[in-house]
Design a protein around this motif. Structure first.
Motif, PDB file in Angstrom:
ATOM      1  N   THR A  48       0.761 -11.753  -8.673  1.00 14.07           N
ATOM      2  CA  THR A  48       0.072 -10.963  -7.659  1.00 14.07           C
ATOM      3  C   THR A  48      -0.014 -11.754  -6.362  1.00 14.07           C
ATOM      4  OG1 THR A  48      -2.120 -11.765  -8.316  1.00 14.07           O
ATOM      5  CG2 THR A  48      -1.337  -9.742  -9.366  1.00 14.07           C
ATOM      6  N   ARG A  51      -5.132 -10.746  -1.477  1.00 16.37           N
ATOM      7  CA  ARG A  51      -5.396 -10.219  -0.128  1.00 16.37           C
ATOM      8  C   ARG A  51      -5.826 -11.337   0.807  1.00 16.37           C
ATOM      9  NH1 ARG A  51      -4.792  -5.131   0.509  1.00 16.37           N
ATOM     10  NH2 ARG A  51      -5.987  -5.025   2.407  1.00 16.37           N
ATOM     11  N   GLU A  86      -7.549  -6.067 -11.971  1.00 17.78           N
ATOM     12  CA  GLU A  86      -6.680  -6.304 -10.818  1.00 17.78           C
ATOM     13  C   GLU A  86      -5.434  -5.424 -10.785  1.00 17.78           C
ATOM     14  OE1 GLU A  86      -5.709 -10.453 -10.424  1.00 17.78           O
ATOM     15  OE2 GLU A  86      -7.821 -11.029 -10.265  1.00 17.78           O
ATOM     16  N   ARG A 126      -1.939  -0.138 -11.951  1.00 18.01           N
ATOM     17  CA  ARG A 126      -2.974   0.427 -11.070  1.00 18.01           C
ATOM     18  C   ARG A 126      -3.569  -0.762 -10.313  1.00 18.01           C
ATOM     19  NH1 ARG A 126      -5.130   2.048 -15.600  1.00 18.01           N
ATOM     20  NH2 ARG A 126      -7.124   1.115 -15.039  1.00 18.01           N
ATOM     21  N   ILE A 127      -3.146  -0.949  -9.094  1.00 18.04           N
ATOM     22  CA  ILE A 127      -3.516  -2.138  -8.332  1.00 18.04           C
ATOM     23  C   ILE A 127      -4.871  -1.966  -7.664  1.00 18.04           C
ATOM     24  CG2 ILE A 127      -2.829  -3.606  -6.388  1.00 18.04           C
ATOM     25  CD1 ILE A 127       0.082  -2.812  -7.104  1.00 18.04           C
ATOM     26  N   GLN A 129      -6.785  -2.447  -4.809  1.00 17.04           N
ATOM     27  CA  GLN A 129      -6.433  -2.695  -3.410  1.00 17.04           C
ATOM     28  C   GLN A 129      -7.385  -3.673  -2.710  1.00 17.04           C
ATOM     29  OE1 GLN A 129      -3.611  -1.457  -2.079  1.00 17.04           O
ATOM     30  NE2 GLN A 129      -3.142  -0.398  -3.976  1.00 17.04           N
ATOM     31  N   ASP A 130      -8.619  -3.792  -3.192  1.00 16.09           N
ATOM     32  CA  ASP A 130      -9.579  -4.696  -2.553  1.00 16.09           C
ATOM     33  C   ASP A 130      -9.300  -6.168  -2.883  1.00 16.09           C
ATOM     34  OD1 ASP A 130     -10.311  -4.101  -5.202  1.00 16.09           O
ATOM     35  OD2 ASP A 130     -12.406  -4.647  -4.825  1.00 16.09           O
ATOM     36  N   ALA A 133      -2.959  -7.626  -2.734  1.00 20.85           N
ATOM     37  CA  ALA A 133      -2.148  -7.091  -1.640  1.00 20.85           C
ATOM     38  C   ALA A 133      -0.824  -6.532  -2.160  1.00 20.85           C
ATOM     39  CB  ALA A 133      -1.886  -8.168  -0.603  1.00 20.85           C
ATOM     40  N   GLY A 134      -0.349  -7.066  -3.291  1.00 23.81           N
ATOM     41  CA  GLY A 134       0.904  -6.604  -3.854  1.00 23.81           C
ATOM     42  C   GLY A 134       1.221  -7.303  -5.155  1.00 23.81           C
TER      43      GLY A 134
END
Length: 189
Positions: A48, A51, A86, A126-127, A129-130, A133-134
């Motif tokens: 991962t 962010r 996550e 299912r990422i 988002q908070d 980032a990817g």
């Protein structure tokens, strides 16, 4: 490398231990899950990208995982819970092949236990988002083959390494975990 070959190679180094939070003392207990899967018949590893707005380790490449909480029974449960939070993948203790050697972060004093799971295929992610980032789905053997000394982040350490996948540099604790896989899968003794 076929799945049975990979599991056989890992068999001798993976500990069949769940690790208690006390095993981390006096550091902060944490755990990650190294997810190796065979989506395209060759082993890939899921990483991962954190962010940029997070307090610690912002923008870094890591395995899914995080800090132990009191609701976690063991550090294995921490890795499983954090992975589901996550990236939305729900694994159980029976899916974990074992643990590599724990590593410590250099700056945030975390004691990280890296657990490993090897899967044929993965369901849709299912990422969160908070936090994430990817997701990077890196070919395992090719990525391990990019290992080189890391003089950028650790100028004074002769043992620090880093890896590359596409335009991403993987360093720090994540690189030390990948180095353990490198020692087993690329340079077996």
């Amino acid at each position: 490398m076929r799945k049975d070959e990979l599991l056989r190679a890992l068999e001798g180094v993976l500990e069949k231990k769940t690790f208690a939070a006390q095993d981390a003392a006096p550091a902060t207990p944490a755990a990650v899950l190294a997810i190796i899967h065979y989506g395209d018949s060759k082993p890939c590893v899921l990483l991962t990208k954190r962010r940029e707005n997070l307090k610690m380790h912002r923008g870094e490449i890591s395995f899914p995982g995080g800090r132990f909480t009191q609701s976690d029974l063991t550090l294995m449960h921490t890795a499983l819970r954090e992975t589901e939070e996550e990236i939305g993948l729900a694994f159980g203790p029976g899916d974990v092949a074992g643990a590599l050697q724990p590593v410590r972060t250099m700056t945030s004093n975390h004691f990280i236990v890296p657990f490993v799971t090897v899967q044929d295929r993965l369901p849709k992610l299912r990422i969160a988002q908070d936090e994430v980032a990817g997701v990077l789905d890196a070919p395992l053997i090719e990525t391990l083959g990019t290992m080189e000394p890391d003089r950028e982040h650790f100028r004074f350490s002769k043992t620090a390494v880093r890896f590359k996948f596409e335009s991403n540099v993987i360093w720090g604790a994540t690189a030390r975990i990948l180095k353990q896989l490198h020692e087993v899968l690329i340079r077996p003794s």
